[in-house]
Design a protein around this motif. Structure first.
Motif, PDB file in Angstrom:
ATOM      1  N   SER A   1       0.815  -1.224   0.000  1.00 40.83           N
ATOM      2  CA  SER A   1       0.000   0.000   0.000  1.00 40.83           C
ATOM      3  C   SER A   1       0.848   1.272   0.000  1.00 40.83           C
ATOM      4  N   ASP A   2       2.056   1.199   0.530  1.00 39.10           N
ATOM      5  CA  ASP A   2       2.911   2.389   0.586  1.00 39.10           C
ATOM      6  C   ASP A   2       3.599   2.587  -0.780  1.00 39.10           C
ATOM      7  N   PRO A   3       3.266   3.668  -1.490  1.00 40.81           N
ATOM      8  CA  PRO A   3       3.843   3.850  -2.835  1.00 40.81           C
ATOM      9  C   PRO A   3       5.368   3.952  -2.845  1.00 40.81           C
ATOM     10  N   ALA A   4       5.948   4.505  -1.795  1.00 43.59           N
ATOM     11  CA  ALA A   4       7.416   4.599  -1.752  1.00 43.59           C
ATOM     12  C   ALA A   4       8.021   3.194  -1.727  1.00 43.59           C
ATOM     13  N   LYS A   5       7.404   2.316  -0.934  1.00 41.41           N
ATOM     14  CA  LYS A   5       7.889   0.925  -0.870  1.00 41.41           C
ATOM     15  C   LYS A   5       7.637   0.212  -2.195  1.00 41.41           C
ATOM     16  N   ALA A   6       6.492   0.507  -2.783  1.00 38.32           N
ATOM     17  CA  ALA A   6       6.150  -0.131  -4.064  1.00 38.32           C
ATOM     18  C   ALA A   6       7.160   0.264  -5.144  1.00 38.32           C
ATOM     19  N   LEU A   7       7.545   1.537  -5.149  1.00 42.58           N
ATOM     20  CA  LEU A   7       8.544   1.981  -6.137  1.00 42.58           C
ATOM     21  C   LEU A   7       9.882   1.281  -5.888  1.00 42.58           C
TER      22      LEU A   7
ATOM     23  N   GLY B   1      13.998   7.384 -11.377  1.00 39.61           N
ATOM     24  CA  GLY B   1      12.892   8.348 -11.275  1.00 39.61           C
ATOM     25  C   GLY B   1      13.000   9.026  -9.925  1.00 39.61           C
ATOM     26  N   VAL B   2      12.358  10.171  -9.791  1.00 40.41           N
ATOM     27  CA  VAL B   2      12.518  10.919  -8.542  1.00 40.41           C
ATOM     28  C   VAL B   2      11.242  11.703  -8.256  1.00 40.41           C
ATOM     29  N   GLY B   3      11.021  11.944  -6.980  1.00 40.13           N
ATOM     30  CA  GLY B   3       9.915  12.831  -6.627  1.00 40.13           C
ATOM     31  C   GLY B   3       8.919  12.218  -5.674  1.00 40.13           C
ATOM     32  N   ASN B   4       7.778  12.865  -5.612  1.00 38.50           N
ATOM     33  CA  ASN B   4       6.718  12.487  -4.694  1.00 38.50           C
ATOM     34  C   ASN B   4       6.034  11.207  -5.181  1.00 38.50           C
ATOM     35  N   PRO B   5       6.116  10.128  -4.394  1.00 38.83           N
ATOM     36  CA  PRO B   5       5.498   8.873  -4.838  1.00 38.83           C
ATOM     37  C   PRO B   5       3.975   8.931  -4.909  1.00 38.83           C
ATOM     38  N   LYS B   6       3.403  10.034  -4.370  1.00 40.92           N
ATOM     39  CA  LYS B   6       1.937  10.190  -4.441  1.00 40.92           C
ATOM     40  C   LYS B   6       1.571  11.423  -5.269  1.00 40.92           C
ATOM     41  N   ALA B   7       2.419  11.780  -6.186  1.00 43.91           N
ATOM     42  CA  ALA B   7       2.235  13.035  -6.927  1.00 43.91           C
ATOM     43  C   ALA B   7       0.969  13.019  -7.776  1.00 43.91           C
TER      44      ALA B   7
ATOM     45  N   GLU C   1      14.504  -0.040 -27.605  1.00 42.90           N
ATOM     46  CA  GLU C   1      14.957   0.327 -26.254  1.00 42.90           C
ATOM     47  C   GLU C   1      13.793   0.891 -25.446  1.00 42.90           C
ATOM     48  N   CYS C   2      13.003   1.739 -26.101  1.00 37.54           N
ATOM     49  CA  CYS C   2      11.825   2.318 -25.424  1.00 37.54           C
ATOM     50  C   CYS C   2      10.850   1.209 -25.017  1.00 37.54           C
ATOM     51  N   GLU C   3      10.632   0.280 -25.925  1.00 38.77           N
ATOM     52  CA  GLU C   3       9.657  -0.780 -25.645  1.00 38.77           C
ATOM     53  C   GLU C   3      10.154  -1.724 -24.561  1.00 38.77           C
ATOM     54  N   THR C   4      11.461  -1.903 -24.487  1.00 37.49           N
ATOM     55  CA  THR C   4      12.010  -2.799 -23.468  1.00 37.49           C
ATOM     56  C   THR C   4      11.967  -2.154 -22.086  1.00 37.49           C
ATOM     57  N   CYS C   5      12.259  -0.859 -22.045  1.00 37.21           N
ATOM     58  CA  CYS C   5      12.362  -0.188 -20.746  1.00 37.21           C
ATOM     59  C   CYS C   5      11.020   0.317 -20.224  1.00 37.21           C
ATOM     60  N   SER C   6      10.133   0.732 -21.111  1.00 38.87           N
ATOM     61  CA  SER C   6       8.927   1.434 -20.662  1.00 38.87           C
ATOM     62  C   SER C   6       7.986   0.613 -19.770  1.00 38.87           C
ATOM     63  N   PRO C   7       7.982  -0.730 -19.817  1.00 43.28           N
ATOM     64  CA  PRO C   7       7.117  -1.438 -18.864  1.00 43.28           C
ATOM     65  C   PRO C   7       7.416  -1.096 -17.400  1.00 43.28           C
ATOM     66  N   PHE C   8       8.674  -0.780 -17.114  1.00 45.04           N
ATOM     67  CA  PHE C   8       9.002  -0.380 -15.740  1.00 45.04           C
ATOM     68  C   PHE C   8       8.422   0.995 -15.431  1.00 45.04           C
ATOM     69  N   LEU C   9       8.453   1.874 -16.421  1.00 44.14           N
ATOM     70  CA  LEU C   9       7.825   3.189 -16.253  1.00 44.14           C
ATOM     71  C   LEU C   9       6.313   3.019 -16.047  1.00 44.14           C
ATOM     72  N   MET C  10       5.721   2.116 -16.801  1.00 44.97           N
ATOM     73  CA  MET C  10       4.274   1.880 -16.654  1.00 44.97           C
ATOM     74  C   MET C  10       3.961   1.449 -15.216  1.00 44.97           C
TER      75      MET C  10
ATOM     76  N   VAL D   1       2.376   5.485  -8.642  1.00 46.46           N
ATOM     77  CA  VAL D   1       2.219   6.905  -8.278  1.00 46.46           C
ATOM     78  C   VAL D   1       0.755   7.338  -8.455  1.00 46.46           C
ATOM     79  N   LYS D   2       0.117   6.786  -9.461  1.00 53.54           N
ATOM     80  CA  LYS D   2      -1.289   7.114  -9.751  1.00 53.54           C
ATOM     81  C   LYS D   2      -1.506   8.625  -9.889  1.00 53.54           C
ATOM     82  N   PRO D   3      -0.805   9.244 -10.809  1.00 56.59           N
ATOM     83  CA  PRO D   3      -0.992  10.696 -10.980  1.00 56.59           C
ATOM     84  C   PRO D   3      -2.363  11.006 -11.567  1.00 56.59           C
ATOM     85  N   LYS D   4      -2.756  12.258 -11.415  1.00 57.10           N
ATOM     86  CA  LYS D   4      -3.984  12.701 -12.093  1.00 57.10           C
ATOM     87  C   LYS D   4      -3.670  13.129 -13.519  1.00 57.10           C
ATOM     88  N   VAL D   5      -2.480  13.673 -13.685  1.00 57.60           N
ATOM     89  CA  VAL D   5      -2.064  14.124 -15.022  1.00 57.60           C
ATOM     90  C   VAL D   5      -0.608  13.748 -15.263  1.00 57.60           C
ATOM     91  N   ILE D   6      -0.330  13.254 -16.451  1.00 55.16           N
ATOM     92  CA  ILE D   6       1.045  13.040 -16.914  1.00 55.16           C
ATOM     93  C   ILE D   6       1.322  14.059 -18.002  1.00 55.16           C
TER      94      ILE D   6
END
Ligand code: SF4
Length: 306
Positions: A102-108, A134-140, A202-211, A217-222
């Motif tokens: 449940s803790d997004p920081a731990k999940a990241l 990646g960096v920043g607020n895990p609940k951004a 390269e994008c296709e291989t790496c981006s699943p981690f970004l997903m 993080v569950k942002p409202k806007v990217i």
């Protein structure tokens, strides 16, 4: 009902067909159906055929899928954000390990550990000093996604810390918030040599981690910074002029949401800060994009002090 045999379904799917199939699969996902199978059948001629049942409506979708984002409604744009790795569209989309935390920081942290000392694409052996996760607020509420690390980022292990990063910080400040309040990541996590554009593979291989990061993080806007980020996230090819100036409905590809309160977010496209450094005349256009984002998030720009 119609069926497509292997002769009608080439091994390497056309991107448009792949998009339409993925949209259909997500439609099934939304109804709670997650399991899909390749079903090899022998036809009378002895050929092995992968038979996929589709109805006429689906066939029409396959035939009419638009090519460019300019022709797509935001809903359709969301649909095409699914299929980045074609082999995955028929696989069961299981919950990811971090989704039980449940803790997004731990999940990241779990995602970072899963990434490990990654050698999944060629960028691992092309001079990277370190992975830039990646960096920043895990609940951004707001997330920025760039293309890939440059020299400064590679050195420090943090995205957007060079001159382009300074400009991004100023853009964030102009919105009335601090860098620490947003989450920042890139499509690829290793520096492409000579700051070249990352290859599609390269994008296709790496981006699943970004997903996965996005799903945590569950942002409202990217905000996708630049064409590479936009095209990868939206899985569509269009010019920046066509991509900017609107919102897209976005869900992270290949992630099965386990949160009834987060079913994706809005995605906007603007210029990469490195491009704005090269062509400062476009800063006004980028500011328009950010104002659109601020409106969506209910933010007000701070009053200018002179
Ligand atoms: S760019 Fe991504 S996939 Fe490629 S080696 Fe680095 S972390 Fe792994």
């Amino acid at each position: 009902m119609l069926s497509l045999s292997a002769s009608a379904m080439p091994r390497t799917l056309d991107p448009e067909v792949r998009s339409a199939l993925a949209a259909r699969i997500r439609y099934y996902n939304e109804m709670g159906i997650y399991d899909f199978y390749r079903r090899p059948l022998s036809d009378p001629s002895g050929e092995v055929a992968a038979t996929i049942a589709v109805d006429e409506a689906e066939t029409a979708v396959l035939a009419n899928q638009p090519v460019l984002g300019a022709e797509m409604s935001p809903r359709k744009a969301a649909a095409v954000a699914i299929p980045i790795v074609e082999e995955n569209i028929f696989e069961v989309i299981a919950l990811k390990p971090e989704q039980s935390v449940s803790d997004p920081a731990k999940a990241l942290k779990i995602i970072r550990e899963d990434l490990g000392d990654c050698t999944r694409c060629v960028l691992h052996k092309q001079g990277r000093k370190q992975i830039v996760f990646g960096v920043g607020n895990p609940k951004a509420d707001l997330m920025f996604v760039g293309e890939g690390p440059g020299a400064d980022e590679d050195e420090k292990g943090e995205p957007f810390v060079g001159r382009a990063g300074q400009l991004l910080n100023n853009m964030i400040k102009a919105m009335g918030i601090d860098r620490e309040q947003v989450y920042i990541a890139n499509i690829v996590k290793c520096r492409p040599p000579g700051n070249r554009t990352p290859e599609r593979e390269e994008c296709e291989t790496c981006s699943p981690f970004l997903m996965r990061q996005i799903a945590v993080v569950k942002p409202k806007v990217i905000v996708a910074l630049g064409a590479v980020a936009a095209k990868t996230l939206l899985a569509m090819s269009a010019s920046m002029a066509q991509l900017r100036g609107r919102f897209y409905d976005f869900r992270p590809t290949g992630i099965r949401s386990n949160d009834p309160n987060w079913d994706g977010c809005k995605l906007a496209v603007t210029y990469h800060p490195a491009f704005l450094l090269r062509d400062p005349r476009q800063k006004g256009e980028a500011w328009k994009d950010l104002q659109m984002v601020m409106k969506e998030l209910g933010m007000k720009a701070p009053k200018q002090t002179t």
